[in-house]
Design a protein around this motif. Structure first.
Motif, PDB file in Angstrom:
ATOM      1  N   ASP A 511     -41.019  48.558   7.432  1.00 53.13           N
ATOM      2  CA  ASP A 511     -40.974  50.012   7.586  1.00 53.13           C
ATOM      3  C   ASP A 511     -40.274  50.418   8.878  1.00 53.13           C
ATOM      4  OD1 ASP A 511     -42.855  49.039   9.275  1.00 53.13           O
ATOM      5  OD2 ASP A 511     -44.374  50.562   8.863  1.00 53.13           O
ATOM      6  N   ARG A 512     -39.512  49.509   9.469  1.00 56.71           N
ATOM      7  CA  ARG A 512     -38.840  49.790  10.723  1.00 56.71           C
ATOM      8  C   ARG A 512     -37.342  49.927  10.524  1.00 56.71           C
ATOM      9  NH1 ARG A 512     -42.150  45.357  14.384  1.00 56.71           N
ATOM     10  NH2 ARG A 512     -43.897  46.709  14.923  1.00 56.71           N
ATOM     11  N   LEU A 513     -36.739  50.848  11.247  1.00 63.44           N
ATOM     12  CA  LEU A 513     -35.302  51.074  11.207  1.00 63.44           C
ATOM     13  C   LEU A 513     -34.710  50.810  12.580  1.00 63.44           C
ATOM     14  CD1 LEU A 513     -35.067  54.430   9.191  1.00 63.44           C
ATOM     15  CD2 LEU A 513     -34.920  52.103   8.311  1.00 63.44           C
ATOM     16  N   VAL A 514     -33.536  50.207  12.607  1.00 64.75           N
ATOM     17  CA  VAL A 514     -32.797  49.985  13.843  1.00 64.75           C
ATOM     18  C   VAL A 514     -31.325  50.209  13.545  1.00 64.75           C
ATOM     19  CG1 VAL A 514     -32.044  48.263  15.533  1.00 64.75           C
ATOM     20  CG2 VAL A 514     -34.453  48.412  14.917  1.00 64.75           C
ATOM     21  N   GLY A 515     -30.618  50.858  14.483  1.00 63.52           N
ATOM     22  CA  GLY A 515     -29.184  51.069  14.334  1.00 63.52           C
ATOM     23  C   GLY A 515     -28.409  50.076  15.184  1.00 63.52           C
ATOM     24  N   LEU A 516     -27.568  49.269  14.555  1.00 65.88           N
ATOM     25  CA  LEU A 516     -26.737  48.318  15.277  1.00 65.88           C
ATOM     26  C   LEU A 516     -25.417  48.981  15.639  1.00 65.88           C
ATOM     27  CD1 LEU A 516     -27.238  45.157  12.997  1.00 65.88           C
ATOM     28  CD2 LEU A 516     -28.606  45.870  14.971  1.00 65.88           C
ATOM     29  N   CYS A 517     -25.092  49.050  16.940  1.00 62.75           N
ATOM     30  CA  CYS A 517     -23.843  49.650  17.401  1.00 62.75           C
ATOM     31  C   CYS A 517     -22.734  48.600  17.317  1.00 62.75           C
ATOM     32  CB  CYS A 517     -23.986  50.151  18.833  1.00 62.75           C
ATOM     33  SG  CYS A 517     -25.235  51.434  19.036  1.00 62.75           S
ATOM     34  N   VAL A 518     -21.690  48.881  16.557  1.00 60.82           N
ATOM     35  CA  VAL A 518     -20.603  47.930  16.354  1.00 60.82           C
ATOM     36  C   VAL A 518     -19.269  48.602  16.638  1.00 60.82           C
ATOM     37  CG1 VAL A 518     -21.982  46.746  14.611  1.00 60.82           C
ATOM     38  CG2 VAL A 518     -20.306  48.451  13.896  1.00 60.82           C
ATOM     39  N   ASP A 519     -18.221  47.793  16.782  1.00 56.96           N
ATOM     40  CA  ASP A 519     -16.897  48.338  17.073  1.00 56.96           C
ATOM     41  C   ASP A 519     -16.186  48.825  15.825  1.00 56.96           C
ATOM     42  OD1 ASP A 519     -17.319  47.770  19.708  1.00 56.96           O
ATOM     43  OD2 ASP A 519     -16.135  45.919  19.725  1.00 56.96           O
ATOM     44  N   SER A 520     -16.288  48.082  14.742  1.00 58.60           N
ATOM     45  CA  SER A 520     -15.608  48.474  13.505  1.00 58.60           C
ATOM     46  C   SER A 520     -16.271  47.814  12.313  1.00 58.60           C
ATOM     47  CB  SER A 520     -14.123  48.092  13.552  1.00 58.60           C
ATOM     48  OG  SER A 520     -13.973  46.685  13.602  1.00 58.60           O
ATOM     49  N   LEU A 521     -16.148  48.475  11.166  1.00 58.48           N
ATOM     50  CA  LEU A 521     -16.642  47.924   9.910  1.00 58.48           C
ATOM     51  C   LEU A 521     -15.489  47.241   9.196  1.00 58.48           C
ATOM     52  CD1 LEU A 521     -18.778  50.971   8.685  1.00 58.48           C
ATOM     53  CD2 LEU A 521     -19.552  48.967   9.955  1.00 58.48           C
ATOM     54  N   ILE A 522     -15.757  46.068   8.569  1.00 59.43           N
ATOM     55  CA  ILE A 522     -14.683  45.318   7.919  1.00 59.43           C
ATOM     56  C   ILE A 522     -14.769  45.451   6.399  1.00 59.43           C
ATOM     57  CG2 ILE A 522     -13.612  43.047   7.650  1.00 59.43           C
ATOM     58  CD1 ILE A 522     -14.630  42.328  10.429  1.00 59.43           C
ATOM     59  N   GLU A 523     -15.750  44.795   5.785  1.00 61.69           N
ATOM     60  CA  GLU A 523     -15.877  44.855   4.326  1.00 61.69           C
ATOM     61  C   GLU A 523     -17.182  44.209   3.883  1.00 61.69           C
ATOM     62  OE1 GLU A 523     -13.053  42.455   2.232  1.00 61.69           O
ATOM     63  OE2 GLU A 523     -13.141  40.822   3.689  1.00 61.69           O
ATOM     64  N   LEU A 524     -17.496  44.420   2.587  1.00 57.99           N
ATOM     65  CA  LEU A 524     -18.585  43.694   1.941  1.00 57.99           C
ATOM     66  C   LEU A 524     -18.012  42.414   1.354  1.00 57.99           C
ATOM     67  CD1 LEU A 524     -20.419  46.556   0.004  1.00 57.99           C
ATOM     68  CD2 LEU A 524     -21.202  45.409   2.071  1.00 57.99           C
ATOM     69  N   GLN A 525     -18.716  41.300   1.509  1.00 51.08           N
ATOM     70  CA  GLN A 525     -18.176  40.037   1.027  1.00 51.08           C
ATOM     71  C   GLN A 525     -19.301  39.046   0.778  1.00 51.08           C
ATOM     72  OE1 GLN A 525     -14.649  38.594   3.080  1.00 51.08           O
ATOM     73  NE2 GLN A 525     -15.342  36.493   2.908  1.00 51.08           N
ATOM     74  N   ASP A 526     -19.125  38.211  -0.247  1.00 45.12           N
ATOM     75  CA  ASP A 526     -20.034  37.079  -0.465  1.00 45.12           C
ATOM     76  C   ASP A 526     -19.648  35.977   0.518  1.00 45.12           C
ATOM     77  OD1 ASP A 526     -21.370  38.312  -2.502  1.00 45.12           O
ATOM     78  OD2 ASP A 526     -20.145  37.448  -4.083  1.00 45.12           O
ATOM     79  N   VAL A 527     -20.600  35.495   1.282  1.00 46.74           N
ATOM     80  CA  VAL A 527     -20.309  34.461   2.272  1.00 46.74           C
ATOM     81  C   VAL A 527     -21.201  33.251   2.010  1.00 46.74           C
ATOM     82  CG1 VAL A 527     -19.586  36.117   4.030  1.00 46.74           C
ATOM     83  CG2 VAL A 527     -21.973  35.394   3.948  1.00 46.74           C
ATOM     84  N   THR A 528     -20.668  32.087   2.334  1.00 50.48           N
ATOM     85  CA  THR A 528     -21.458  30.861   2.258  1.00 50.48           C
ATOM     86  C   THR A 528     -22.196  30.684   3.584  1.00 50.48           C
ATOM     87  OG1 THR A 528     -19.564  29.565   3.033  1.00 50.48           O
ATOM     88  CG2 THR A 528     -19.868  29.758   0.662  1.00 50.48           C
ATOM     89  N   VAL A 529     -23.416  30.189   3.499  1.00 49.91           N
ATOM     90  CA  VAL A 529     -24.273  30.088   4.682  1.00 49.91           C
ATOM     91  C   VAL A 529     -24.317  28.641   5.163  1.00 49.91           C
ATOM     92  CG1 VAL A 529     -26.566  30.523   5.618  1.00 49.91           C
ATOM     93  CG2 VAL A 529     -25.658  32.000   3.818  1.00 49.91           C
ATOM     94  N   LYS A 530     -24.030  28.461   6.442  1.00 48.94           N
ATOM     95  CA  LYS A 530     -24.117  27.147   7.071  1.00 48.94           C
ATOM     96  C   LYS A 530     -25.054  27.231   8.262  1.00 48.94           C
ATOM     97  CE  LYS A 530     -20.799  25.439   4.448  1.00 48.94           C
ATOM     98  NZ  LYS A 530     -21.061  24.394   3.437  1.00 48.94           N
ATOM     99  N   SER A 531     -25.818  26.180   8.477  1.00 44.42           N
ATOM    100  CA  SER A 531     -26.732  26.136   9.615  1.00 44.42           C
ATOM    101  C   SER A 531     -25.968  25.766  10.886  1.00 44.42           C
ATOM    102  CB  SER A 531     -27.840  25.121   9.368  1.00 44.42           C
ATOM    103  OG  SER A 531     -28.628  24.943  10.517  1.00 44.42           O
ATOM    104  N   ILE A 532     -26.420  26.318  12.031  1.00 40.76           N
ATOM    105  CA  ILE A 532     -25.817  25.949  13.310  1.00 40.76           C
ATOM    106  C   ILE A 532     -26.800  25.163  14.173  1.00 40.76           C
ATOM    107  CG2 ILE A 532     -24.302  27.954  13.344  1.00 40.76           C
ATOM    108  CD1 ILE A 532     -26.218  29.248  15.323  1.00 40.76           C
ATOM    109  N   GLY A 533     -27.977  24.893  13.623  1.00 48.40           N
ATOM    110  CA  GLY A 533     -29.014  24.233  14.420  1.00 48.40           C
ATOM    111  C   GLY A 533     -28.607  22.875  14.946  1.00 48.40           C
ATOM    112  N   THR A 534     -27.862  22.113  14.163  1.00 47.29           N
ATOM    113  CA  THR A 534     -27.486  20.763  14.566  1.00 47.29           C
ATOM    114  C   THR A 534     -26.581  20.776  15.793  1.00 47.29           C
ATOM    115  OG1 THR A 534     -27.618  20.071  12.263  1.00 47.29           O
ATOM    116  CG2 THR A 534     -26.438  18.615  13.774  1.00 47.29           C
ATOM    117  N   TYR A 535     -25.738  21.805  15.880  1.00 46.63           N
ATOM    118  CA  TYR A 535     -24.728  21.813  16.932  1.00 46.63           C
ATOM    119  C   TYR A 535     -25.136  22.636  18.149  1.00 46.63           C
ATOM    120  CZ  TYR A 535     -22.121  20.300  12.827  1.00 46.63           C
ATOM    121  OH  TYR A 535     -21.730  19.631  11.714  1.00 46.63           O
ATOM    122  N   MET A 536     -25.810  23.746  17.918  1.00 45.34           N
ATOM    123  CA  MET A 536     -26.079  24.667  19.019  1.00 45.34           C
ATOM    124  C   MET A 536     -27.556  24.899  19.270  1.00 45.34           C
ATOM    125  SD  MET A 536     -23.077  27.488  18.313  1.00 45.34           S
ATOM    126  CE  MET A 536     -23.512  28.363  19.802  1.00 45.34           C
ATOM    127  N   GLY A 537     -28.423  24.316  18.464  1.00 48.39           N
ATOM    128  CA  GLY A 537     -29.841  24.545  18.641  1.00 48.39           C
ATOM    129  C   GLY A 537     -30.252  25.890  18.067  1.00 48.39           C
TER     130      GLY A 537
END
Length: 580
Positions: A511-537
């Motif tokens: 039930d919480r709302l937050v506004g993320l301030c960004v520089d520009s909007l690009i597009e909607l896209q399906d993305v593949t998800v990769k973990s970064i835990g192994t490399y960056m913790g």
């Protein structure tokens, strides 16, 4: 005894041979065998069981996970007056050692005493036949126990044999199945993810060439071929995704017995209803939701639903109702756990949290009911007056929240004292890909899962106000705090120009709302998800990464962590404004 000749047989004429002595000898030979044993073998040779769609799906899941599938046939003594009881004992004993796919008679038939002298059970188990047999042969009134590997009808057809092992002519269009190792499925999913990235890049290059060389025939041919490649890759990705899907009923199927046993243990009556078992979800998501659902159901039985005496005194039916359901909405699945019990009292939650030192009395006095109810997801929180071996040990709800948020989902709580409680879990259908909104901040591309995005707006910097020193905007009837990602991720920025236009991505978590301030909007896209835990913790605020077609790395935001962290750093006034 008369005699016969080959001529009699050839001419198909009646013979005067007396076969009575031979029949008598055959009957005597048959009588020397154990009739129950013969019955059991016959039952195994021709199974009288049929599998509905749900049972078939559960059977296929068991095969994929490498479990043993057995057909257990138990024959009872003819003179037993306890046929229903013995069938129930057999079914219960087997259910403790594996997943009962189907049985004849069913449990409902057994409870209604619609039984014969035999029970057949198809079970998926990690145990071998001897282990299954051991507890069954110790039961009274059991004449014979037969356990054989079970061949599903589909596999019988595909192998060219019927259940008796006889050859058959395969019918056109008959379904066929094949086992595949889950690791191979995972590898295929990773491979198609790489192919999707290349597909997007090829599409981008083709569009650039088409713009630059509009009349070139080779470029036009490339465009046609690219469109076909995109179509084929999309279909391939969809097919592989479907191959990884399992009905959520594979998880739900084990809950009725758990709920029944818990209710009996604490002398409560619970009518358990399940819906949407056919809803399909990626197997990797299934692995993450069982424990949360177990905790929610156990808490509903233990804390939510009252005793029959309490319910009757309140004008309710003696038996409480507990509902578990699942539905699919777009790329997400929504699971609800709802009971008609006593609900959660926000006042008691605050008192318990203060008593346990989770919050101070001063903070509790300023909390709204919604804020107080959110405390049940804190580690150590519980409103139980005394601990039991079912729940009330101060664990459970925090595990639910942690598990669900770890797979980019969230939990919503709706409750009313005296009427009941409803938990809503919103989960992605798969963890391999997700729909995301892409935007940039200081030339870095970020992605936010679309499930969290409420809307994107452009505002003048003059519309930004402050509360307790924190930036907020008013969005219709809501006060929305702002989170500048440049500050969160310590980007090298030169401050904010009050005359600039500001892009705001409004995200919702619970039930919480937050506004993320960004520089520009690009597009909607399906993305593949990769973990970064192994490399960056473990990087706070980042759930993973993806790669765009041009090779650019995209950081996928962890919205629950970002919102929780931002709220932890703000004052109570802003937190209350956030919930208005």
């Amino acid at each position: 005894m008369g005699s016969t000749s080959k001529d009699d047989l050839a001419n198909d004429e009646d013979s005067n041979v007396d076969i009575a002595p031979a029949v008598k000898e055959l009957e005597a030979a048959m009588g020397s065998q154990d009739p129950a044993k013969g019955s059991a073998k016959k039952a195994n040779a021709t199974p009288i069981l049929s599998l509905d769609q749900t049972a078939t799906q559960r059977l296929q899941t068991a095969q994929i996970t490498g479990q043993n599938i057995f057909l257990v046939a138990v024959t009872l003594q003819e003179d037993t007056p306890w046929a229903s009881v013995r069938c129930f004992q057999v079914l219960q004993g087997l259910s403790l050692m594996g997943d009962v796919i189907t049985s004849k008679p069913t449990q409902e038939d057994i409870e209604a005493e619609k039984v014969s002298g035999e029970i057949q059970v198809v079970i998926a188990t990690e145990h071998d036949a001897d282990t299954l047999r051991a507890p069954l042969v110790t039961l009274e009134d059991i004449s014979e126990v037969s356990i054989e590997p079970y061949t599903p009808p589909e596999e019988s057809a595909s192998s060219g044999k019927d259940p008796n092992g006889e050859a058959i002519v395969r019918k056109p269009g008959q379904s066929q199945t094949v086992r595949i190792d889950v690791e191979r499925l995972d590898h295929l999913m990773n491979t198609i993810g790489e192919l999707v990235i290349d597909r997007t890049r090829i599409l981008q290059i083709g569009q650039m060439l088409s713009t630059r060389y509009k009349e070139d025939e080779l470029v036009q041919a490339l465009g046609t071929t690219t469109a076909h490649v995109v179509k084929v890759v999309d279909e391939l990705q969809e097919d592989i995704m479907k191959a990884r899907m399992l009905p959520i009923g594979t998880v739900f199927s084990g809950f009725p017995r758990m709920v029944r046993d818990l209710a009996q243990k604490i002398n409560k009556k619970v009518d358990f209803e399940i819906g949407g078992q056919e809803t399909e979800i990626d197997r990797t998501v299934i692995e993450h939701i069982r424990d949360p659902l177990v905790h929610l159901l156990r808490n509903s039985v233990d804390h939510g639903i009252e005793t029959p005496e309490e319910r009757v005194a309140q004008g309710k039916p003696g038996a409480g109702t507990l509902k578990l359901s699942a539905i699919q909405e777009n790329s997400y699945i929504i699971i609800t756990v709802e009971d008609d019990g006593k609900g959660i009292d926000a006042k008691r939650v605050k008192e318990s949290s203060v008593r346990k030192g989770i919050i101070s009395a001063e903070v509790a006095s300023r909390m709204t009911d919604a804020e107080a109810l959110d405390l049940i997801f804190s580690p150590g929180a519980s409103t139980a007056e005394q601990t039991t071996d079912i729940s009330g040990r101060g664990v459970g709800m925090d595990i639910v929240k942690t598990h669900i948020e770890s797979i980019n989902g969230f939990v919503k709580l709706d409750t009313k004292v005296g009427e009941g409680t409803k938990f809503t879990l919103m989960l992605p259908l798969t963890l391999a890909t997700l729909q995301a909104l892409l935007f940039s901040v200081d030339k870095t591309v970020y992605a936010v899962p679309l499930v969290y995005v409420l809307e994107a707006v452009i505002i003048d910097s003059g519309e930004i106000s402050t509360i307790e020193g924190n930036e907020v905007i008013r969005l219709r009837d809501n006060v929305v705090p702002l989170l500048r990602l440049k500050t969160v991720f310590n980007s090298n920025h030169q401050g904010f120009n009050p005359d600039d236009k500001t892009y705001i991505v409004v995200v919702r978590f619970g039930d919480r709302l937050v506004g993320l301030c960004v520089d520009s909007l690009i597009e909607l896209q399906d993305v593949t998800v990769k973990s970064i835990g192994t490399y960056m913790g473990d990087v706070k605020g980042i759930a993973g990464v993806s790669i765009l077609g041009d090779g650019q790395v995209v950081l996928i935001l962890d919205i629950p962590t970002l919102i929780s962290t931002s709220i932890a750093k703000t004052g109570p006034k802003l937190d209350r404004a956030l919930r208005n």
